[in-house]
Write a protein that holds these residues in place. Sequence first.
Motif: not given
Ligand SMILES: [Zn+2]
Length: 358
Positions: A49-53, A145-147, A204-206, A277-279
């Motif tokens: 639910a949180h990664c970056h391609l 969207v990502k802030l 995210e993270h928090g 994972t924040d991959a």
């Molecule tokens: Zn991230």
Amino acid sequence: MALHVRGAILPEGDVRDLWLVGDRVTFEPVGGAETISDGGFVVPGLVDAHCHLGIAYGAKPIERVDQARELAVIDRDAGVLALRDAGSPFPYPELDDEAGIPRLARAGRHVAPPRRYLRDIGVEVAAEEVAATVTAQAKAGNGWVKLVGDWIDRGVGDLAPSWDAATMTAAVEAAHAAGARAAVHTFSEDGVEIMVRAGVDSVEHGTGLSLDLIDEMARQGTALVPTMINIRTFGKIAEQAREKFAGYADHMIALRDRFPGVVRAAYEAGVPIYLGTDAGGGIQHGLQAEEMLILQEAGLPAAEIIAAASWKAREWLGFPGLVEGGLADLVVYEADPRADLRVVRAPKRIVLRGEVIR
Ligand SMILES: [Zn+2]
């Protein structure tokens, strides 16, 4: 040809038969189907639910869509069949429905203040441009969207919020008006407070969450994606910064050390928790099983973790699981992941979009 699977199907866990016809699940028998799995525990596949391609290892934007494809395949082969991309400097909408690629929920580029985020990754704008930028980035993504809610402020020598509460409230409203949900990167106490009160959809993270804010998230239904693997890198981030920014370094270590307790409190308060994972950038893809096991160390039960990493996350992102008419994605494990999460490290069978991957 239709495919047939028999096994203990989660979340219910009863031994049943199901059939996959094209990209759909049915529990109505289909004649002449090929049995591809018999036995074991069948889950709708994991969700990162949180990664970056769009961010290559080393925190550089990718330059070709093939790079996003390669990263997505690493996750797929680990049984991760849906991804939420939490911010991409490189658009790749052509992968949304591609065979062999996990289901994608994508944010556009990170929206960040000037020189207050990783270089070349976000769109960097002043406060008065935030809402319009969010509207544009909602179109670049497909539902998110990502802030960037906070980051080190080198003038202050510590984490500081990106913008004030009014700007952030307008940013979240702009996302919702564009039909998107808003996710926020936040590490600090004051940053997360602004964002939760601004009505963001996922934190995210928090690491800066207080018990009061956790209660507010539970009331609002705001999700938390704790990215446990990422938080473990705070020690390295702190040591690299310590010479110039000792206060920031101490703050990061303190946030890291209290975090397992924060996540446990959020779980106990009923905050929806999903696993990411924040991959991409500084973390390799394919580590969702490890993220699950680290979350277990924070004190969450295995049965809750597999739910949060699979069917609950799919529901949250709009990808129906193993129900009549659901999507034809599944992973089979030898044993029950609710009893021993370590089985998720070794998927026995992987089917994505009705196609056998393994
Ligand atoms: Zn991230």
